[in-house]
Structure formats: structure tokens, C-alpha cells
Design an enzyme around this catalytic site. Structure first.
Site, short mmCIF file in Angstrom:
data_model
loop_
_atom_site.label_atom_id
_atom_site.label_comp_id
_atom_site.label_asym_id
_atom_site.label_seq_id
_atom_site.Cartn_x
_atom_site.Cartn_y
_atom_site.Cartn_z
N GLU A 199 0.84 -1.20 0.00
CA GLU A 199 0.00 0.00 0.00
C GLU A 199 0.87 1.25 0.00
O GLU A 199 2.07 1.18 0.32
CB GLU A 199 -0.95 -0.01 1.20
N ASP A 252 -17.98 10.28 19.62
CA ASP A 252 -18.56 10.38 20.96
C ASP A 252 -17.53 10.31 22.09
O ASP A 252 -17.57 11.11 23.03
CB ASP A 252 -19.60 9.27 21.19
N HIS A 265 -9.64 9.80 2.59
CA HIS A 265 -9.26 8.73 1.66
C HIS A 265 -9.52 9.24 0.25
O HIS A 265 -10.61 9.76 -0.02
CB HIS A 265 -10.08 7.47 1.92
N HIS A 274 -11.93 9.91 6.36
CA HIS A 274 -11.70 8.47 6.54
C HIS A 274 -11.18 8.12 7.92
O HIS A 274 -11.58 7.13 8.50
CB HIS A 274 -10.70 8.05 5.47
N GLU A 282 -9.07 4.25 17.43
CA GLU A 282 -9.13 5.51 16.68
C GLU A 282 -9.51 6.70 17.57
O GLU A 282 -9.21 7.85 17.25
CB GLU A 282 -10.12 5.36 15.51
N SER A 314 -3.63 1.59 11.34
CA SER A 314 -4.58 1.88 12.43
C SER A 314 -5.10 0.62 13.11
O SER A 314 -5.24 0.59 14.33
CB SER A 314 -5.74 2.74 11.93
#
Ligand SMILES: Cc1cc2nc3c(=O)[nH]c(=O)nc-3n(C[C@H](O)[C@H](O)[C@H](O)COP(=O)(O)OP(=O)(O)OC[C@H]3O[C@@H](n4cnc5c(N)ncnc54)[C@H](O)[C@@H]3O)c2cc1C
Length: 511
Positions: free
Chosen positions: A113, A207, A228, A337, A361, A377
Site C-alpha cells: 500500500e 462520541d 481517503h 476516513h 481511533e 490503524s
């Protein structure tokens, strides 16, 4: 008698499930989750999880690629911990039954990637996150972890600088109540829903970050929102823009203008494999130059059988919407993203409030710096949730505080989600400037004035999204330079004076 558990986890993605299943002693562990168990960002992750398995690869190379992407502000100690713990924990997932793609000898097939110098993306075809979620939910069941669905955590209960648990909306009794715990872990995922186009599912309203912010914890690097570059233009699946994994470019996909001209070589020597921020800005620049709403991603030159087998979800979903990726290019647009910032934690997942951990995250461990490298991530969530669980195992019992008020004002908070999305997308997207950020701040402040005060259950998400928007805008305004994901057209250069985290708390914004 108030309800109390040993460990309370908010969120059932990779971070929350890893924490809950790795508490190193028998304990009463409860996960609250806003919708159904698998309604998570994790479930949608396609590309994979980065880790060093190839003989041609090394920890140093993975560390260096991560640091390069983060442009001078990654926390090197945290990066080293993440990278060096990766192979062991990824192998553990495989041993637990995660069906990662392997070759005839049983070795992981490693994808490539953008930003990675080597092939190191362990994947389960293009549904890696689904596999991880499935296996971790199974493990949670085996370990007796209770998962309570349709329960929304509203705010943290903090007494004497200690987190004692949460206020939550109990879907059964339709009441706001308190849950106490010796340790509370926020694992509520990202906040992509503050933007109009996002790959994140509807649960991603930030949240946990907003709750921690209201409770007074330090929040770091909120300006670094990863867009993204390739979400399908017009296709919305379950309230989110459908993502075309970076692995598609890794396998040879080419970005083109709507006139069919490849353009990435103009923007980076890495061409189509350039890091996401460069690719997203290039897409926006080309759309602006030609006055178009999208660009194209073309993979149709590869054999159809290979595409159907390597990218079954992408192939099927696009086909359902009338796009045959084996024969024609896919119309794509950048979409919010990933949140690189979040609740500031140390390398054990501890926040600045005692008994409160933040994971995945929703946390900012510092590994991503100003830009997250693809597939880091899931790895970050796995590694630091494991460490946090080990650390939390030793926590002492909580003395439940007396007379904690339930300060609820249900039903009064108006829904402002759409307005927030519009403001954020117009002024605080891939390309920013100071004037736009100030306009955004004024507009969001006005919305906030309408919905502030108290704990709301009907539109808790509106309040949270407003706080997230204010945090992103304030952090962006403090960074009068361009670095990683944060691009200011009035300050296009990187300024060494800004080579540090942007740390805010509620006093920076609300008081
Ligand atoms: C489409 C897509 C593809 C991706 N692909 C990759 C990839 O290939 N590789 C990679 O490394 N990363 C990828 N990512 C990013 C990665 O999936 C996420 O960063 C990661 O899954 C986050 O995990 P988490 O456990 O922190 O949060 P999540 O998996 O998002 O889980 C959050 C949980 O918190 C719950 N929750 C939220 N608010 C509340 C509340 N108030 N009360 C109760 N519960 C609440 C939610 O219901 C959910 O259960 C991708 C993300 C997306 C959206």
C-alpha cells in the site's frame, strides 16, 4: 444499589474487543455499544493490517515509513512499540481463526500500500476488518464478556479527577443511568461523520473524544483528518461512502481525470502509490482544474478473474451499482476516513484522567503524527489495547462516589448534524485557509450556543459532533503551516516551529 462492573468498555470494534478479551484476570467485563455489535469501523476495513513478515522487510523499514508519513511529529517510542509488537499479535489473530490470505505454504500473502517501502499488508482478501471483528466477537463470547447493544454512553462520571464510569442511555428502561467501573476504556472509533462524504459508518460521530473533552482530558492533533482519496462518487452503503481500498492502487490501479488522462505522476514521483494526503490533494486539484465532481480510478487493464478474486467485495458492490470494475473505471472522490488525533494517551493507553483509558481511533498515541500510513490503524488499536488491558489488570477497586447527580435534559437538543457536515466540508476539508477556518468557527459556535448544556440522549450525537468540529477547527487554526494531512493554502510550507503536537482541552474552546 448502583450498577458496577470491574471493567467498562465503550465500543465493540477491534480496540474495545481486544481490551476486553485481554484483561489478564477473571473479571466482570461489560462492553456498551451504540448499535449492533458489529456496527463498527473495524468491520469495514478492507485493505489489511500492516506488519513485518517478509524476509525482505525489517522493523526499521516499517518504523521509517511510519515516521516519514507523520512528517516530524510521530512519537518514535510509540511507533517502535507498535511495529515490534505487530508480528506477534497479528499471528495471534490468525491462530485464533482469522482467515488471513495465505499462499500454498501457509505464509501470509502480503499486500503493498501507499507509503510502505515493502509488501507488509496482511489481509483477508478485501474484508480483513470483518474477519477480525468476527474472531474477536467469538473470543469475547468465550471469555464471558457481556456486550450490551443499543446502549449509548453519554458522558463520563468524574469525581476527584478519577473516572468512575459513565452516564448512559439505557435502551430497555429508556432512562439515563450511571454505570460504575474500576476502569473505563473509551474505544468509540473515529469522527468521519462530521463531514458530508465519509467512509465511516453512522456510529462514527466522535462520541468518546467529545466525552473525554467535556471531562477535561487533553486532546491532541485533531486537525489531522485523513481523507481517503478514493471513495466511490454517489454510492452510499449503510450511510457511508463506499471505499475503494488503497490496495487497488497497490495492485496497479491508475487515477485518471474524467477525460481519461492519468495525473498522479504530475504530483509525486511515487505516482499512484504516493501517500494518501498527496493523492487526495491531487484529486481535489484536478477536480477544481477541470470543474468536475470526481475523478476516475481504473483497474480494468488487469485480468478480470484476478480482480474478482482479489477484490470480491469491491467487485460485487460496484456491480450492484452498475459499475463493472473489470471493464470500466470507477468514479471516485476524496472522503473523510480517519482521525489521526484524539484523546491523548501514553503508551499504556492511559489518559490524563485516572482510571480512564482511550484506545483505537478515539485515542492519540502519537504513532501517526500528522499522517497515518495505510493499514497502521488496525495495528495501533491491536497493540495499544493489548498493553492497556495488561496495565488495567492491576487497577485497585473503585470506591463508588456518593450523590452523583443525573443531570439529564432529554429531548431538548436540536439535531444539527447536517449543518455541521456542510460547514466542515466547505471550510475544513482537504485544502484549508485561515479565513475559511474562522468562518467555520463562527458558524459552529452559533450552533453550539443553541444546543449546549446538560446531557442529552436524543441528540447526543449532535452535541458530540459540534464539539468535534470545534476541536478540529481550533487545532487547525493553531497550525499556521502545512504538514501531513493539514494543508493551508495560505501557508503551504512546513514550519519547524510547529514540529509538535497540537494539544487542546475544554478550557481552550469552551471557557
Ligand atoms: C471503510 C474503512 C476501511 C478501512 N480500512 C482500513 C484498513 O484496511 N486498515 C487499517 O488499518 N485501518 C482501516 N480503517 C480504519 C480502521 O478500520 C479503524 O481505525 C479501526 O477499525 C477503529 O477501530 P476502533 O475499535 O477504534 O473503533 P470502531 O471499530 O469504529 O468501533 C467503535 C465502537 O464504538 C461504539 N460507540 C461509538 N460511540 C458510542 C457511544 N456513545 N456509546 C456506546 N458505543 C459507542 C460503536 O458502536 C462501535 O462499536 C478503515 C476504516 C474504514 C471506515
Amino acid at each position: 444499589m448502583p450498577r458496577k462492573v470491574d471493567f467498562l468498555v465503550i465500543g465493540s470494534g477491534i480496540a474495545g474487543l481486544t481490551f476486553a478479551t485481554k484483561i489478564p484476570r477473571p473479571a466482570d467485563i461489560l462492553i456498551l455499544t451504540k448499535k449492533r455489535k458489529a456496527d463498527t469501523n473495524t468491520n469495514y476495513a478492507q485493505g489489511g493490517i500492516a506488519s513485518v513478515f517478509s524476509n525482505e522487510d525489517s522493523f526499521d523499514s516499517h518504523i521509517q515509513d511510519t515516521l516519514n508519513a507523520g512528517v516530524g511529529i510521530c512519537h518514535k517510542d510509540a511507533v517502535e512499540i507498535m511495529v515490534s509488537n505487530g508480528p506477534r499479535l497479528v499471528q495471534e489473530l490468525y491462530d485464533m481463526g482469522c482467515r488471513f490470505s495465505v499462499d500454498a505454504q501457509g505464509k501470509f500473502l502480503l499486500g503493498r500500500e501507499g507509503g510502505h517501502a515493502k509488501r507488509r499488508i496482511v489481509h483477508a482478501k478485501d474484508y480483513t476488518g470483518y474477519e477480525i471483528e468476527r474472531v474477536l466477537l467469538e473470543r469475547a463470547k468465550q471469555r464471558g464478556v457481556v456486550i450490551s447493544e443499543n446502549e449509548i454512553a453519554l458522558d463520563l462520571v468524574v469525581d476527584n479527577d478519577e473516572c468512575c464510569g459513565v452516564y448512559y442511555f439505557d435502551a430497555d428502561t429508556r432512562r439515563i443511568d450511571i454505570l460504575y467501573a474500576d476502569a473505563t476504556a473509551l474505544a468509540t472509533g473515529g469522527a468521519g461523520q462530521v463531514y458530508m462524504h465519509t467512509t465511516n459508518p453512522p456510529i462514527a460521530t466522535g462520541d468518546g473524544i467529545a466525552m473525554a473533552f467535556r471531562a477535561g482530558t487533553r486532546i491532541a492533533n485533531m486537525e489531522f483528518v485523513q481523507f481517503h482519496p478514493t471513495a466511490v462518487f454517489t454510492i452510499q452503503v449503510d450511510g457511508r461512502s463506499f471505499l475503494i481500498s488503497e490496495a487497488v492502487r497497490g495492485e496497479g490501479g491508475i487515477l485518471k481525470t474524467t477525460e481519461g488522462e492519468p495525473f498522479m505522476d504530475k504530483y509525486s514521483t511515487a505516482g499512484n502509490l504516493a501517500p494518501r494526503d498527496i493523492v487526495a490533494r491531487a484529486c481535489v486539484a484536478e477536480m477544481k482544474r477541470l470543474g468536475t465532481t470526481h475523478v476516475l480510478l481504473d483497474i480494468s487493464h488487469l485480468p478480470a478473474d484476478f480482480l474478482r478474486n482479489r477484490f470480491p467485495t469491491i467487485y460485487d458492490t460496484c456491480l450492484r451499482w452498475g459499475i463493472d470494475i473489470t471493464r470500466e473505471p470507477i468514479p471516485v472522490v476524496p472522503a473523510a476516513h480517519y482521525a489521526c488525533g484524539g484523546i491523548q494517551v501514553n503508551t499504556q493507553g492511559e489518559t490524563s484522567i485516572k482510571r480512564l483509558y482511550a484506545l483505537g481511533e478515539s485515542a492519540c498515541t502519537g504513532v501517526h503524527g500528522s499522517n497515518r500510513l495505510a493499514s497502521n490503524s488496525l495495528l495501533e488499536a491491536l497493540v495499544f489495547a493489548t498493553r492497556a488491558a495488561q496495565h488495567a489488570g492491576d487497577i485497585a477497586g473503585l470506591a463508588i462516589p456518593r450523590d452523583v447527580p443525573i443531570n439529564a435534559t432529554p429531548d431538548k437538543c436540536p439535531d444539527r448534524k447536517l449543518m455541521i457536515k456542510e460547514i466542515m466540508s466547505r471550510y475544513v476539508g482537504v485544502i484549508r485557509n485561515k479565513q475559511g477556518l474562522i468562518a467555520a468557527r463562527d458558524q459552529v459556535r452559533r450552533l453550539y450556543a443553541e444546543i449546549a448544556d446538560g446531557i442529552h440522549y436524543k441528540n447526543a450525537e449532535s452535541l458530540n459532533m459540534t464539539h468535534i468540529a470545534l476541536m478540529i477547527i481550533e487545532s487547525a487554526l493553531r497550525r499556521q503551516e502545512s504538514r501531513g494531512l493539514h494543508y493551508m493554502e495560505d501557508h503551504p510550507g512546513t514550519d519547524p516551529e510547529h514540529a509538535h503536537d497540537t494539544v487542546i482541552d475544554r478550557t481552550s474552546i469552551l471557557e
